[in-house]
Design a protein around this motif. Structure first.
Motif, PDB file in Angstrom:
ATOM      1  N   LEU A  33      72.976  59.919-137.722  1.00  0.00           N
ATOM      2  CA  LEU A  33      73.495  61.271-137.547  1.00  0.00           C
ATOM      3  C   LEU A  33      72.668  62.048-136.530  1.00  0.00           C
ATOM      4  O   LEU A  33      73.213  62.776-135.689  1.00  0.00           O
ATOM      5  CB  LEU A  33      73.498  61.999-138.896  1.00  0.00           C
ATOM      6  N   LYS A  34      71.331  61.877-136.610  1.00  0.00           N
ATOM      7  CA  LYS A  34      70.451  62.554-135.668  1.00  0.00           C
ATOM      8  C   LYS A  34      70.731  62.095-134.235  1.00  0.00           C
ATOM      9  O   LYS A  34      70.793  62.904-133.304  1.00  0.00           O
ATOM     10  CB  LYS A  34      68.992  62.287-136.039  1.00  0.00           C
ATOM     11  N   ASP A  35      70.930  60.774-134.061  1.00  0.00           N
ATOM     12  CA  ASP A  35      71.234  60.245-132.728  1.00  0.00           C
ATOM     13  C   ASP A  35      72.590  60.758-132.224  1.00  0.00           C
ATOM     14  O   ASP A  35      72.749  61.070-131.038  1.00  0.00           O
ATOM     15  CB  ASP A  35      71.244  58.711-132.755  1.00  0.00           C
ATOM     16  N   MET A  36      73.558  60.829-133.149  1.00  0.00           N
ATOM     17  CA  MET A  36      74.877  61.319-132.767  1.00  0.00           C
ATOM     18  C   MET A  36      74.827  62.781-132.333  1.00  0.00           C
ATOM     19  O   MET A  36      75.436  63.170-131.336  1.00  0.00           O
ATOM     20  CB  MET A  36      75.866  61.149-133.929  1.00  0.00           C
ATOM     21  N   LEU A  37      74.080  63.593-133.082  1.00  0.00           N
ATOM     22  CA  LEU A  37      73.954  65.010-132.741  1.00  0.00           C
ATOM     23  C   LEU A  37      73.246  65.194-131.404  1.00  0.00           C
ATOM     24  O   LEU A  37      73.606  66.064-130.601  1.00  0.00           O
ATOM     25  CB  LEU A  37      73.194  65.753-133.846  1.00  0.00           C
ATOM     26  N   LYS A  38      72.239  64.339-131.188  1.00  0.00           N
ATOM     27  CA  LYS A  38      71.516  64.407-129.923  1.00  0.00           C
ATOM     28  C   LYS A  38      72.436  64.037-128.760  1.00  0.00           C
ATOM     29  O   LYS A  38      72.442  64.703-127.712  1.00  0.00           O
ATOM     30  CB  LYS A  38      70.314  63.458-129.967  1.00  0.00           C
ATOM     31  N   ALA A  39      73.208  62.954-128.934  1.00  0.00           N
ATOM     32  CA  ALA A  39      74.144  62.531-127.888  1.00  0.00           C
ATOM     33  C   ALA A  39      75.219  63.594-127.654  1.00  0.00           C
ATOM     34  O   ALA A  39      75.598  63.880-126.511  1.00  0.00           O
ATOM     35  CB  ALA A  39      74.800  61.203-128.278  1.00  0.00           C
ATOM     36  N   GLU A  40      75.704  64.180-128.749  1.00  0.00           N
ATOM     37  CA  GLU A  40      76.728  65.222-128.635  1.00  0.00           C
ATOM     38  C   GLU A  40      76.175  66.445-127.921  1.00  0.00           C
ATOM     39  O   GLU A  40      76.865  67.087-127.127  1.00  0.00           O
ATOM     40  CB  GLU A  40      77.223  65.610-130.037  1.00  0.00           C
ATOM     41  N   ASP A  41      74.916  66.765-128.192  1.00  0.00           N
ATOM     42  CA  ASP A  41      74.283  67.897-127.536  1.00  0.00           C
ATOM     43  C   ASP A  41      74.143  67.649-126.033  1.00  0.00           C
ATOM     44  O   ASP A  41      74.390  68.547-125.216  1.00  0.00           O
ATOM     45  CB  ASP A  41      72.901  68.141-128.154  1.00  0.00           C
ATOM     46  N   ILE A  42      73.759  66.414-125.669  1.00  0.00           N
ATOM     47  CA  ILE A  42      73.641  66.065-124.249  1.00  0.00           C
ATOM     48  C   ILE A  42      75.001  66.142-123.562  1.00  0.00           C
ATOM     49  O   ILE A  42      75.144  66.696-122.462  1.00  0.00           O
ATOM     50  CB  ILE A  42      73.037  64.652-124.090  1.00  0.00           C
ATOM     51  N   LEU A  43      76.033  65.583-124.233  1.00  0.00           N
ATOM     52  CA  LEU A  43      77.384  65.634-123.677  1.00  0.00           C
ATOM     53  C   LEU A  43      77.864  67.073-123.512  1.00  0.00           C
ATOM     54  O   LEU A  43      78.489  67.427-122.518  1.00  0.00           O
ATOM     55  CB  LEU A  43      78.355  64.869-124.580  1.00  0.00           C
ATOM     56  N   SER A  44      77.546  67.902-124.503  1.00  0.00           N
ATOM     57  CA  SER A  44      77.981  69.297-124.461  1.00  0.00           C
ATOM     58  C   SER A  44      77.323  70.039-123.302  1.00  0.00           C
ATOM     59  O   SER A  44      77.983  70.805-122.581  1.00  0.00           O
ATOM     60  CB  SER A  44      77.637  69.983-125.791  1.00  0.00           C
ATOM     61  N   LYS A  45      76.015  69.799-123.101  1.00  0.00           N
ATOM     62  CA  LYS A  45      75.306  70.472-122.008  1.00  0.00           C
ATOM     63  C   LYS A  45      75.835  70.021-120.654  1.00  0.00           C
ATOM     64  O   LYS A  45      76.033  70.829-119.741  1.00  0.00           O
ATOM     65  CB  LYS A  45      73.807  70.206-122.120  1.00  0.00           C
ATOM     66  N   ARG A  46      76.057  68.710-120.505  1.00  0.00           N
ATOM     67  CA  ARG A  46      76.597  68.207-119.243  1.00  0.00           C
ATOM     68  C   ARG A  46      78.003  68.736-119.002  1.00  0.00           C
ATOM     69  O   ARG A  46      78.376  69.075-117.867  1.00  0.00           O
ATOM     70  CB  ARG A  46      76.598  66.679-119.247  1.00  0.00           C
ATOM     71  N   SER A  47      78.785  68.786-120.062  1.00  0.00           N
ATOM     72  CA  SER A  47      80.152  69.287-119.943  1.00  0.00           C
ATOM     73  C   SER A  47      80.159  70.753-119.525  1.00  0.00           C
ATOM     74  O   SER A  47      80.950  71.164-118.668  1.00  0.00           O
ATOM     75  CB  SER A  47      80.890  69.108-121.275  1.00  0.00           C
ATOM     76  N   GLU A  48      79.274  71.542-120.118  1.00  0.00           N
ATOM     77  CA  GLU A  48      79.186  72.962-119.763  1.00  0.00           C
ATOM     78  C   GLU A  48      78.760  73.134-118.308  1.00  0.00           C
ATOM     79  O   GLU A  48      79.278  73.993-117.586  1.00  0.00           O
ATOM     80  CB  GLU A  48      78.194  73.669-120.684  1.00  0.00           C
ATOM     81  N   LYS A  49      77.824  72.306-117.869  1.00  0.00           N
ATOM     82  CA  LYS A  49      77.355  72.386-116.483  1.00  0.00           C
ATOM     83  C   LYS A  49      78.477  72.047-115.505  1.00  0.00           C
ATOM     84  O   LYS A  49      78.689  72.740-114.513  1.00  0.00           O
ATOM     85  CB  LYS A  49      76.173  71.433-116.287  1.00  0.00           C
TER      86      LYS A  49
END
Length: 313
Positions: free
Chosen positions: A49-65
């Motif tokens: 779950l921690k890895d998934m949240l981390k990956a989702e956070d990275i995807l979200s930041k890249r998507s926002e950028k």
């Protein structure tokens, strides 16, 4: 459920004894040595779950950028296109010849009426001088102001809509590619998206270029005038297959050159200037060195040249 650390079998708490016994191999174990499978699974789930949240956070930041960059580029292109079209529209609006009438005749009189008047009331021919060409071009220049303004404003609106569509499409493609790369998924379907985006961008670029080159704006004050002679044999349009709304027509005129009939592709505006009746005509054109605009076609029955004529090509 608890498992035996030796054979992996199920281990249970033996009554009256501070130990666990394996139901498979029968060995006794200290409670600390027995593996708690449920607890182990919970710990593993926490890590996943921690890895998934981390990956989702990275995807979200890249998507926002990417979203910010795409929106900025889209807005910039929309503003740039709108500004160019509006500036050109304002220049067209600054037309001192709007509504101007040439003293040498109205080029908008229908061909059939001209033929009837010429047959019933033959008159002396008008000499096509430099001043005649200039006066007729002033009328032509004044009459085209409003249609060009409307075309430029419509161009700005349509172009902005197309840019937004392209921007949204590009954004979707980029987000899909980032997610697939992050999750190690196949990317073969991205080719379809890229082809669509490329086609839209190509269409958009072609539209810009055609609008740019079709809106020639030569002021009568800076124009040089030429007179061409043409042995005119007619005109025609060819429609491409398509529905009622998306079909396009190509315009052609025909004339004699070196004893042979030649067919030439012309713009719709130029096509409308040429009459339906064949015969010998003089073609008035304005030029500023880079652009060339045909503005009037004179029938030989009513006009004769007072300036040097060139062969129409």
């Amino acid at each position: 459920m608890y498992r035996c650390p030796i054979c992996g079998g199920e281990a249970v708490d033996e009554p009256g004894n501070d130990a666990f016994v394996c139901l498979s191999c029968g060995k006794l174990f200290d409670p600390e040595a027995v593996i708690d499978e449920d607890q182990e699974q919970k710990e593993a789930e926490k890590i996943i779950l921690k890895d998934m949240l981390k990956a989702e956070d990275i995807l979200s930041k890249r998507s926002e950028k990417i979203t910010r960059i795409t929106v900025l580029i889209t807005v910039f292109l929309c503003l740039a296109v709108t500004a160019v079209c509006l500036v050109k529209a304002f220049r067209v609006s600054d037309n001192p010849y709007e509504g101007y009438k040439s003293e040498y005749g109205d080029p908008d009189v229908p061909d059939s009426l001209l033929e009837q008047i010429d047959h019933e009331y033959p008159a002396a021919k008008t000499i096509i001088t430099e001043n005649v060409l200039k006066e007729d071009y002033k009328q032509y220049y004044g009459n085209r102001g409003k249609p060009e303004r409307d075309t430029l404003i419509l161009t700005a609106v349509v172009s902005d809509i197309l840019i937004v569509i392209v921007g949204v499409t590009v954004l979707m493609v980029l987000k899909i590619r980032i997610r697939r790369r992050r999750l190690d998924e196949e990317e073969s379907e991205n080719i379809k998206y890229l082809l669509v985006v490329g086609a839209m961008l190509l269409f958009l670029t072609g539209g810009f270029l055609s609008i740019y080159f079709s809106t020639k704006n030569i002021s009568p004050k800076s124009a040089d005038f030429r007179l061409y002679k043409i042995e005119y044999t007619g005109k025609e349009t060819c429609s491409f297959p398509g529905s009622t709304y998306d079909r396009t027509e190509t315009c052609y005129i025909r004339f004699m050159k070196n004893g042979e009939e030649v067919t030439k592709h012309v713009s719709e505006e130029e096509f409308n200037l040429f009459p339906k009746l064949k015969g010998t005509y003089y073609v008035g054109a304005a030029s500023n060195g880079t652009s060339h605009v045909i503005f009037r076609v004179y029938p030989e029955e009513e006009y004769e040249p007072g300036v040097i004529t060139l062969d129409y090509v």
